[in-house]
Scaffold this active site. Sequence first.
Site, PDB file in Angstrom:
ATOM      1  CE  LYS A 171      -0.515  -0.418   4.968  1.00  0.00           C
ATOM      2  NZ  LYS A 171      -0.898   0.521   5.957  1.00  0.00           N
ATOM      3  CE1 TYR A 224      13.019  31.521   3.518  1.00  0.00           C
ATOM      4  CE2 TYR A 224      13.197  29.145   3.170  1.00  0.00           C
ATOM      5  CZ  TYR A 224      12.948  30.418   2.681  1.00  0.00           C
ATOM      6  OH  TYR A 224      12.634  30.592   1.366  1.00  0.00           O
TER       7      TYR A 224
HETATM    8  C1  LIG Z   1      -3.658  -4.086   8.491  1.00  0.00           C
HETATM    9  C2  LIG Z   1      -2.183  -3.984   8.281  1.00  0.00           C
HETATM   10  N1  LIG Z   1      -1.463  -5.089   8.125  1.00  0.00           N
HETATM   11  C3  LIG Z   1      -0.123  -5.044   7.934  1.00  0.00           C
HETATM   12  C4  LIG Z   1       0.540  -3.848   7.888  1.00  0.00           C
HETATM   13  C5  LIG Z   1       2.045  -3.826   7.714  1.00  0.00           C
HETATM   14  O1  LIG Z   1       2.628  -3.297   8.860  1.00  0.00           O
HETATM   15  P1  LIG Z   1       4.215  -3.095   8.955  1.00  0.00           P
HETATM   16  O2  LIG Z   1       4.567  -2.097   7.915  1.00  0.00           O
HETATM   17  O3  LIG Z   1       4.438  -2.607  10.331  1.00  0.00           O
HETATM   18  O4  LIG Z   1       4.794  -4.432   8.670  1.00  0.00           O
HETATM   19  C6  LIG Z   1      -0.179  -2.657   8.049  1.00  0.00           C
HETATM   20  C7  LIG Z   1       0.532  -1.377   8.024  1.00  0.00           C
HETATM   21  O5  LIG Z   1       0.136  -0.349   8.430  1.00  0.00           O
HETATM   22  C8  LIG Z   1      -1.585  -2.732   8.248  1.00  0.00           C
HETATM   23  O6  LIG Z   1      -2.301  -1.615   8.410  1.00  0.00           O
END
Ligand SMILES: Cc1ncc(COP(=O)(O)O)c(C=O)c1O
Length: 371
Positions: A35, A260
Amino acid sequence: MARPLVAEINLAALRHNYQLALSQSATASALAVVKADAYGHGAVKVALNLADLAPAFAVASIEEAEALVAAGITQPITLLEGFFDASELPIIFARSYQPLIHSQWQLDELTNYLAKHKLPAASLNVWLKVDTGMHRLGFPLEQAAHAYKQLNSLTAINLITLTSHFACADDLTNQATPKQLEQLKSLQQQLNCPISIANSPATLGWPAAQEGYLRPGIMLYGASPFAAGHNLGDQLKTVMTLKSQLISVRDLPAGESVGYGARFTTKKPTKIGVVACGYGDGYPRQAKDGTPLLVNGIKCHLAGRVSMDMLMVDLTNNPSAQVGDEVILWGENLSVNEVAGYCDTISYTLLTCLLPRVKRQYINDLTQVKE
Ligand SMILES: Cc1ncc(COP(=O)(O)O)c(C=O)c1O
């Protein structure tokens, strides 16, 4: 010559990290969480380079899933927030995306949709999200069995995976994690279905949670999920190296301020370099004076507030530095976790907030390899 800022992304390191996750799974099942554009690394490139290893992927939305499918990904794709609106259900069924069902409203929309549309039996796998203590998404524990029964009564639904998310797995002493796990497992025994709970810290640090589908995210990208050193976390390989160059160098006498708001003032005659990288690229403006950078491999420190397109570096540690020298903002030999610590944030935000104008340069890219 183009602006020298690039994010070099080592896809061999990504594959190494995925394999490290996989080696923690008793059942060799780890879906890759890609994602947020694979945490800023480019979801399509990442997924294509894991396509021969990962049995499934996870994303946050249909748009993210569609980009993977358009690039040729054929593995199942889990939608970690499920659907946001019933209008997404036709495409979910058409593509066999696997939505998380986290709320009663989704269950009702799904039930209504299936009452109106005749779909083949057992045509969709779904995930049932249970709130075991994070209190973000998911059915409260006492309602989960009822939700499961409602889902299971829908003939179009095939496999139901029980899922939950850890709130504190990065703290290896926190007893909330075994408690969350125990709650999900007792529900699993009652309902007799597969589970998925392990994010990166659980994949690496909580063996009891390494069951069903692991869901590693940040570890794939080479950032340890732990604040302290860790046997497995330290075996991760850096995937992204954000690098640029010095575009100007000047000598300032003592008592002169830089940037700045004149936040940084020289205490002695000081050589100051200007780096082509700023908050308009996603480098955090909240970075403090002293945030480390590597100038030709030598650790130097941020001097003054980060500007939109540039930042300044105190070259005291590297007096021979000159225009054109390489500057590493984070990555190889400078962990993104270390930099994040100086910015009051975590590696996740530095990686995902890197903006599109930063060119991603891929190395060890299997999709470029010619026969
Ligand atoms: C539902 C879910 N599963 C897995 C993950 C993966 O987590 P990580 O990046 O800590 O491995 C996330 C990340 O936010 C998540 O929201």
